[in-house]
Design an enzyme around this catalytic site. Structure first.
Site, PDB file in Angstrom:
ATOM      1  N   CYS A   1      22.261 -28.719 -29.050  1.00 41.07           N
ATOM      2  CA  CYS A   1      20.828 -28.735 -29.370  1.00 41.07           C
ATOM      3  C   CYS A   1      20.419 -29.953 -30.174  1.00 41.07           C
ATOM      4  O   CYS A   1      19.293 -30.444 -30.028  1.00 41.07           O
ATOM      5  CB  CYS A   1      20.435 -27.448 -30.099  1.00 41.07           C
ATOM      6  SG  CYS A   1      21.159 -27.262 -31.750  1.00 41.07           S
TER       7      CYS A   1
ATOM      8  N   GLY B   1      21.038 -12.388 -27.889  1.00 37.47           N
ATOM      9  CA  GLY B   1      21.100 -12.283 -26.437  1.00 37.47           C
ATOM     10  C   GLY B   1      22.390 -12.826 -25.873  1.00 37.47           C
ATOM     11  O   GLY B   1      22.382 -13.477 -24.821  1.00 37.47           O
TER      12      GLY B   1
ATOM     13  N   SER C   1      15.039 -17.370 -29.213  1.00 35.23           N
ATOM     14  CA  SER C   1      14.993 -18.804 -28.932  1.00 35.23           C
ATOM     15  C   SER C   1      13.894 -19.168 -27.947  1.00 35.23           C
ATOM     16  O   SER C   1      13.716 -20.343 -27.629  1.00 35.23           O
ATOM     17  CB  SER C   1      16.329 -19.249 -28.349  1.00 35.23           C
ATOM     18  OG  SER C   1      16.538 -18.662 -27.079  1.00 35.23           O
ATOM     19  N   GLY C   2      13.167 -18.165 -27.455  1.00 34.33           N
ATOM     20  CA  GLY C   2      12.164 -18.410 -26.427  1.00 34.33           C
ATOM     21  C   GLY C   2      12.745 -18.450 -25.031  1.00 34.33           C
ATOM     22  O   GLY C   2      12.044 -18.732 -24.068  1.00 34.33           O
ATOM     23  N   GLY C   3      14.029 -18.145 -24.917  1.00 36.59           N
ATOM     24  CA  GLY C   3      14.700 -18.158 -23.626  1.00 36.59           C
ATOM     25  C   GLY C   3      14.800 -16.778 -23.003  1.00 36.59           C
ATOM     26  O   GLY C   3      14.327 -15.780 -23.551  1.00 36.59           O
ATOM     27  N   VAL C   4      15.458 -16.733 -21.855  1.00 38.87           N
ATOM     28  CA  VAL C   4      15.578 -15.499 -21.085  1.00 38.87           C
ATOM     29  C   VAL C   4      16.323 -14.420 -21.858  1.00 38.87           C
ATOM     30  O   VAL C   4      15.840 -13.287 -22.013  1.00 38.87           O
ATOM     31  CB  VAL C   4      16.300 -15.782 -19.744  1.00 38.87           C
ATOM     32  CG1 VAL C   4      16.541 -14.477 -18.989  1.00 38.87           C
ATOM     33  CG2 VAL C   4      15.514 -16.759 -18.897  1.00 38.87           C
ATOM     34  N   ASP C   5      17.514 -14.755 -22.333  1.00 32.74           N
ATOM     35  CA  ASP C   5      18.412 -13.730 -22.871  1.00 32.74           C
ATOM     36  C   ASP C   5      17.894 -13.077 -24.145  1.00 32.74           C
ATOM     37  O   ASP C   5      17.897 -11.853 -24.278  1.00 32.74           O
ATOM     38  CB  ASP C   5      19.797 -14.346 -23.113  1.00 32.74           C
ATOM     39  CG  ASP C   5      20.395 -14.931 -21.847  1.00 32.74           C
ATOM     40  OD1 ASP C   5      20.128 -14.379 -20.770  1.00 32.74           O
ATOM     41  OD2 ASP C   5      21.110 -15.954 -21.928  1.00 32.74           O
ATOM     42  N   SER C   6      17.429 -13.891 -25.097  1.00 31.68           N
ATOM     43  CA  SER C   6      16.964 -13.309 -26.359  1.00 31.68           C
ATOM     44  C   SER C   6      15.650 -12.543 -26.164  1.00 31.68           C
ATOM     45  O   SER C   6      15.408 -11.537 -26.839  1.00 31.68           O
ATOM     46  CB  SER C   6      16.795 -14.399 -27.422  1.00 31.68           C
ATOM     47  OG  SER C   6      15.847 -15.371 -27.024  1.00 31.68           O
TER      48      SER C   6
ATOM     49  N   GLY D   1      17.284 -12.581 -33.046  1.00 31.04           N
ATOM     50  CA  GLY D   1      17.207 -14.035 -33.027  1.00 31.04           C
ATOM     51  C   GLY D   1      16.627 -14.492 -31.710  1.00 31.04           C
ATOM     52  O   GLY D   1      17.271 -14.364 -30.663  1.00 31.04           O
TER      53      GLY D   1
ATOM     54  N   CYS E   1      28.093 -22.795 -35.454  1.00 30.34           N
ATOM     55  CA  CYS E   1      26.720 -22.321 -35.597  1.00 30.34           C
ATOM     56  C   CYS E   1      26.659 -20.798 -35.504  1.00 30.34           C
ATOM     57  O   CYS E   1      25.952 -20.144 -36.281  1.00 30.34           O
ATOM     58  CB  CYS E   1      25.845 -22.961 -34.522  1.00 30.34           C
ATOM     59  SG  CYS E   1      24.098 -22.506 -34.623  1.00 30.34           S
TER      60      CYS E   1
END
Length: 381
Positions: A225, A151, A33-38, A31, A127
């Site tokens: 979100c 992530g 999200s375009g973020g650091v962790d994922s 999954g 969620c």
């Protein structure tokens, strides 16, 4: 990307077993999200030899009342574009899955309904259970994936006594996310990988720098979100096309202290924004939706030892033995505290803390820990 850099040597923990053997690896949907962790999660899994597929979940409906959320956060249009860009850099396929309907039902409708009842929900927990896991896992299996991955900062292990799947908590890790994941089922945990689970955020950002300098500097998302401006009451009024009537502020004895502007504007423990000067600090003690009253108190009255919870999910343990000694958390940013736990009936537990806890809030989660393992949890009544 330099795979020999010391900072990239993060062990992938899979259901409690360190697995560094790159042979016979399977397919995993991450999954993204375009973020650091994922992004780092996807990178590490590819390093370990998995066939990685990036998926971004489209959950925000396109109606005008939510247009602000389309461009930011973990679920907006920009998140989809950023995840697609990172997937291209990692040379993995990327897809967008439409989960708008399940998100509306299990997250937005739930959020609104709880506030209407005078409770304070945690939409991220809902969620996680119904969208990021249940819906994603079902759809991932349809495309032939063996696992899903996220992530999150939590480690999936087996409880040493019960051998049930559970989450391991690291108190020293400020990013520990076991609290918001307590509601995952045994099946969901069995088919989930969390490759950054035992790592510190600083290490993950350093790995992210090697993937893409832009994502490494992205701040963590703080807001809900679908409410990026944090105006919960405004969102609820737009969502329901209703206004919420003013009512009475009352004290613990039922004496009227003044008028409130509608129950959706308040939560237990709140001090600021009451709109009235009382000559001394006053806090929200409870919210009575039926009477349309907001009960106020002084700070000392906010502390209580006994907490009741229902909608239980058992993770590391199968059941509660009356008198069990566990540690509990009543909100995400809360230190674990010792307590004794009993089953009040088949579906509700009673948790008695050794020391009084401040502002126990109906609708939030009570998560119980057996040492470093998530034992179970439920919704505070």
């Amino acid at each position: 990307m330099n795979e020999n850099n010391e900072e990239t040597k993060v062990i992938v923990t899979i259901n409690g077993n360190e697995n560094n053997n790159k042979t016979d690896k399977k397919t995993v949907v991450v999954g993204m999200s375009g973020g650091v962790d994922s992004s780092v999660a996807a990178y590490l899994l590819k390093q370990q030899g998995y066939t990685v597929i990036g998926v971004t979940m489209q959950v925000l409906p396109p109606e005008p009342i939510r247009q602000q959320g389309q461009n930011g956060g973990c679920c907006g249009v920009s998140a989809i574009e950023e995840a697609r860009r990172i997937a291209f850099k990692l040379d993995i396929p990327h897809y967008v899955m439409n989960f708008r309907e399940v998100f509306q039902k299990n997250v937005i409708d739930y959020f609104v309904s709880e506030y209407q009842k005078g409770r304070t929900p945690n939409p991220c927990i809902a969620c996680n259970r119904y969208v990021k896991w249940e819906a994603l896992l079902q759809n991932s299996k349809k495309i032939g994936a063996d696992f899903i991955a996220t992530g999150h900062y939590a480690e999936i292990v087996k409880h040493p006594k019960t051998q049930r799947y559970t989450l391991k908590c690291r108190d020293e890790n400020k990013k520990d996310q076991t609290y918001v994941l307590y509601n995952l089922t045994q099946e969901q945990l069995q088919y989930t990988l969390m490759p950054i689970g035992g790592s510190q955020k600083e290490v993950i950002r350093k790995i992210a720098e090697q993937i893409d300098i832009n994502i490494s500097k992205k701040p963590d998302s703080q807001e809900i979100c679908f409410i990026p401006d944090n105006d919960y009451s405004g969102f609820i009024q737009r969502e329901t096309a209703k206004t919420y009537p003013a009512g009475n502020f009352v004290d613990l004895d039922g004496n009227v202290l003044g008028k409130h502007k509608g129950i959706i504007y308040y939560t237990v423990g709140q001090r600021k924004g009451l709109g009235i000067a009382f000559g001394k600090p006053m806090y929200v003690y409870s919210i009575d939706a039926e009477k349309n009253e907001v009960v106020l108190c002084e700070n000392d009255a906010l502390f209580q030892k006994t907490v009741y919870a229902d909608n239980l999910n058992f993770m590391g343990i199968e059941n509660i033995e009356n008198g069990m000694r566990l540690q509990g958390k009543i909100r995400y940013h809360h230190n674990k505290a010792w307590c004794t736990v009993y089953m009040k009936n088949e579906s509700e537990l009673m948790c008695v803390f050794d020391e009084p806890q401040r502002a126990v809030t109906p609708g939030q989660a009570l998560v119980l820990y057996d040492g470093e393992y998530v034992a179970c949890g439920g919704t505070i009544k």
